[in-house]
Design a protein around this motif. Structure first.
Motif, PDB file in Angstrom:
ATOM      1  N   PRO A  97       0.802  -1.228   0.000  1.00  0.00           N
ATOM      2  CA  PRO A  97       0.000   0.000   0.000  1.00  0.00           C
ATOM      3  C   PRO A  97       0.837   1.282   0.000  1.00  0.00           C
ATOM      4  CG  PRO A  97      -0.956  -1.578   1.506  1.00  0.00           C
ATOM      5  CD  PRO A  97       0.355  -2.161   1.046  1.00  0.00           C
ATOM      6  N   SER A  98       1.998   1.251   0.654  1.00  0.00           N
ATOM      7  CA  SER A  98       2.827   2.461   0.727  1.00  0.00           C
ATOM      8  C   SER A  98       3.244   2.953  -0.657  1.00  0.00           C
ATOM      9  CB  SER A  98       4.053   2.234   1.611  1.00  0.00           C
ATOM     10  OG  SER A  98       4.878   1.229   1.049  1.00  0.00           O
ATOM     11  N   GLU A  99       3.324   2.038  -1.624  1.00  0.00           N
ATOM     12  CA  GLU A  99       3.682   2.422  -2.994  1.00  0.00           C
ATOM     13  C   GLU A  99       2.604   3.290  -3.636  1.00  0.00           C
ATOM     14  OE1 GLU A  99       4.736  -0.990  -5.469  1.00  0.00           O
ATOM     15  OE2 GLU A  99       5.230  -2.096  -3.631  1.00  0.00           O
ATOM     16  N   PHE A 100       1.387   3.237  -3.090  1.00  0.00           N
ATOM     17  CA  PHE A 100       0.255   3.919  -3.703  1.00  0.00           C
ATOM     18  C   PHE A 100      -0.343   5.005  -2.808  1.00  0.00           C
ATOM     19  CE2 PHE A 100       0.551  -0.432  -5.271  1.00  0.00           C
ATOM     20  CZ  PHE A 100       0.748  -0.187  -6.628  1.00  0.00           C
ATOM     21  N   ARG A 101       0.392   5.375  -1.756  1.00  0.00           N
ATOM     22  CA  ARG A 101      -0.107   6.374  -0.797  1.00  0.00           C
ATOM     23  C   ARG A 101      -0.503   7.671  -1.499  1.00  0.00           C
ATOM     24  NH1 ARG A 101       0.964   7.220   4.892  1.00  0.00           N
ATOM     25  NH2 ARG A 101       2.494   5.552   4.742  1.00  0.00           N
ATOM     26  N   GLU A 102       0.344   8.172  -2.352  1.00  0.00           N
ATOM     27  CA  GLU A 102       0.058   9.441  -3.032  1.00  0.00           C
ATOM     28  C   GLU A 102      -1.158   9.307  -3.955  1.00  0.00           C
ATOM     29  OE1 GLU A 102       2.187  12.607  -6.046  1.00  0.00           O
ATOM     30  OE2 GLU A 102       3.468  11.385  -4.752  1.00  0.00           O
ATOM     31  N   LEU A 103      -1.222   8.236  -4.731  1.00  0.00           N
ATOM     32  CA  LEU A 103      -2.330   8.004  -5.655  1.00  0.00           C
ATOM     33  C   LEU A 103      -3.666   7.921  -4.908  1.00  0.00           C
ATOM     34  CD1 LEU A 103      -3.367   7.168  -8.540  1.00  0.00           C
ATOM     35  CD2 LEU A 103      -2.973   4.795  -7.796  1.00  0.00           C
ATOM     36  N   ASP A 120      -6.765  -9.135   5.914  1.00  0.00           N
ATOM     37  CA  ASP A 120      -5.348  -9.140   5.534  1.00  0.00           C
ATOM     38  C   ASP A 120      -4.962  -7.824   4.866  1.00  0.00           C
ATOM     39  OD1 ASP A 120      -4.868 -11.667   6.562  1.00  0.00           O
ATOM     40  OD2 ASP A 120      -5.214 -12.681   4.651  1.00  0.00           O
ATOM     41  N   LEU A 121      -5.868  -7.282   4.049  1.00  0.00           N
ATOM     42  CA  LEU A 121      -5.589  -5.999   3.403  1.00  0.00           C
ATOM     43  C   LEU A 121      -5.488  -4.894   4.452  1.00  0.00           C
ATOM     44  CD1 LEU A 121      -5.218  -4.410   0.750  1.00  0.00           C
ATOM     45  CD2 LEU A 121      -7.686  -3.991   0.816  1.00  0.00           C
ATOM     46  N   ALA A 122      -6.401  -4.877   5.409  1.00  0.00           N
ATOM     47  CA  ALA A 122      -6.343  -3.872   6.474  1.00  0.00           C
ATOM     48  C   ALA A 122      -5.029  -3.990   7.240  1.00  0.00           C
ATOM     49  CB  ALA A 122      -7.534  -4.031   7.411  1.00  0.00           C
ATOM     50  N   ALA A 123      -4.587  -5.219   7.495  1.00  0.00           N
ATOM     51  CA  ALA A 123      -3.312  -5.424   8.189  1.00  0.00           C
ATOM     52  C   ALA A 123      -2.138  -4.915   7.354  1.00  0.00           C
ATOM     53  CB  ALA A 123      -3.124  -6.904   8.524  1.00  0.00           C
ATOM     54  N   SER A 124      -2.196  -5.078   6.036  1.00  0.00           N
ATOM     55  CA  SER A 124      -1.103  -4.571   5.199  1.00  0.00           C
ATOM     56  C   SER A 124      -1.072  -3.048   5.212  1.00  0.00           C
ATOM     57  CB  SER A 124      -1.186  -5.123   3.770  1.00  0.00           C
ATOM     58  OG  SER A 124      -2.272  -4.578   3.065  1.00  0.00           O
ATOM     59  N   PHE A 125      -2.234  -2.409   5.301  1.00  0.00           N
ATOM     60  CA  PHE A 125      -2.269  -0.950   5.439  1.00  0.00           C
ATOM     61  C   PHE A 125      -1.699  -0.535   6.792  1.00  0.00           C
ATOM     62  CE2 PHE A 125      -4.521  -0.799   1.549  1.00  0.00           C
ATOM     63  CZ  PHE A 125      -4.475   0.514   1.106  1.00  0.00           C
ATOM     64  N   ALA A 126      -2.014  -1.280   7.846  1.00  0.00           N
ATOM     65  CA  ALA A 126      -1.459  -0.988   9.169  1.00  0.00           C
ATOM     66  C   ALA A 126       0.058  -1.125   9.148  1.00  0.00           C
ATOM     67  CB  ALA A 126      -2.074  -1.911  10.218  1.00  0.00           C
ATOM     68  N   SER A 127       0.569  -2.184   8.525  1.00  0.00           N
ATOM     69  CA  SER A 127       2.020  -2.395   8.442  1.00  0.00           C
ATOM     70  C   SER A 127       2.721  -1.278   7.677  1.00  0.00           C
ATOM     71  CB  SER A 127       2.329  -3.738   7.766  1.00  0.00           C
ATOM     72  OG  SER A 127       1.894  -4.796   8.573  1.00  0.00           O
ATOM     73  N   ALA A 128       1.998  -0.686   6.732  1.00  0.00           N
ATOM     74  CA  ALA A 128       2.558   0.411   5.938  1.00  0.00           C
ATOM     75  C   ALA A 128       2.389   1.765   6.635  1.00  0.00           C
ATOM     76  CB  ALA A 128       1.881   0.448   4.563  1.00  0.00           C
ATOM     77  N   GLY A 129       1.832   1.767   7.850  1.00  0.00           N
ATOM     78  CA  GLY A 129       1.587   3.018   8.563  1.00  0.00           C
ATOM     79  C   GLY A 129       0.442   3.807   7.968  1.00  0.00           C
TER      80      GLY A 129
END
Length: 181
Positions: A97-103, A120-129
């Motif tokens: 998700p961090s790769e797409f923060r700006e978009l 799992d998607l919500a957890a990946s967003f959490a891991s990306a801050g």
């Protein structure tokens, strides 16, 4: 002053922590009584949302069962599959998700981002801050097995809780990754 985009995981779960049963069904959700204008209601939440993200399983379930749940806002589906968009507002992404923060933030404008599902998607967003809030409506249902509410270890702080007929509605601020023992 520019509004800060918040990333919010807004969902419902069973008391034993499942978003869906083992067959990706949400039938348990539709058996419970809720006031559509009461605490934690989707209408009020959506007024604050400018973009949403979801995983492929959620996207396909929505298309097959509840296509009206696909709001007419920019929608980003994280997937490795080759899927067809239902309208010009759906875009498919693959990666962290961090790769797409700006978009995603640009698409949301001065509003929030709804992390629709799954856990799992919500957890990946959490891991990306990139997870600020978890709002969950907890139904008095025990499935025993299914798709977990969340796929990671995250420390939360309870901000509010309320009752909406059959549901306990709790809103948590995300503190960050759960510190290991």
């Amino acid at each position: 002053m520019t509004a800060v985009t918040r990333y919010r995981f807004y969902t419902a779960t069973t008391l034993d922590g499942f978003l869906a049963d083992e067959n990706d069904s949400l039938e348990w959700l539709f058996t419970k009584d809720i006031d559509e204008t009461g605490p934690g209601n989707a209408g009020a939440f959506m007024e604050e949302v400018g973009a949403q993200v979801m995983g492929a399983t959620t996207y396909l379930w929505v298309l097959d069962h509840e296509p009206h749940w696909l709001p007419q806002i920019p929608t980003f589906v994280f997937t490795h599959r080759s899927l067809k968009p239902v309208n010009g507002l759906v875009e498919f992404l693959s990666g962290d998700p961090s790769e797409f923060r700006e978009l995603i933030g640009k698409a949301a404008g001065d509003r929030d981002v709804w992390i629709t599902g799954g856990g799992d998607l919500a957890a990946s967003f959490a891991s990306a801050g990139m997870l600020d809030e978890v709002q969950v409506s907890i139904a008095p249902v025990l499935l025993g097995a299914g798709k977990p509410l969340f796929g990671g270890a995250v420390d939360l702080s309870l901000r509010t809780c309320d009752r909406n007929r059959d549901f306990l509605v709790a809103t948590f601020d995300v503190i960050g990754p759960l510190a290991p023992d």
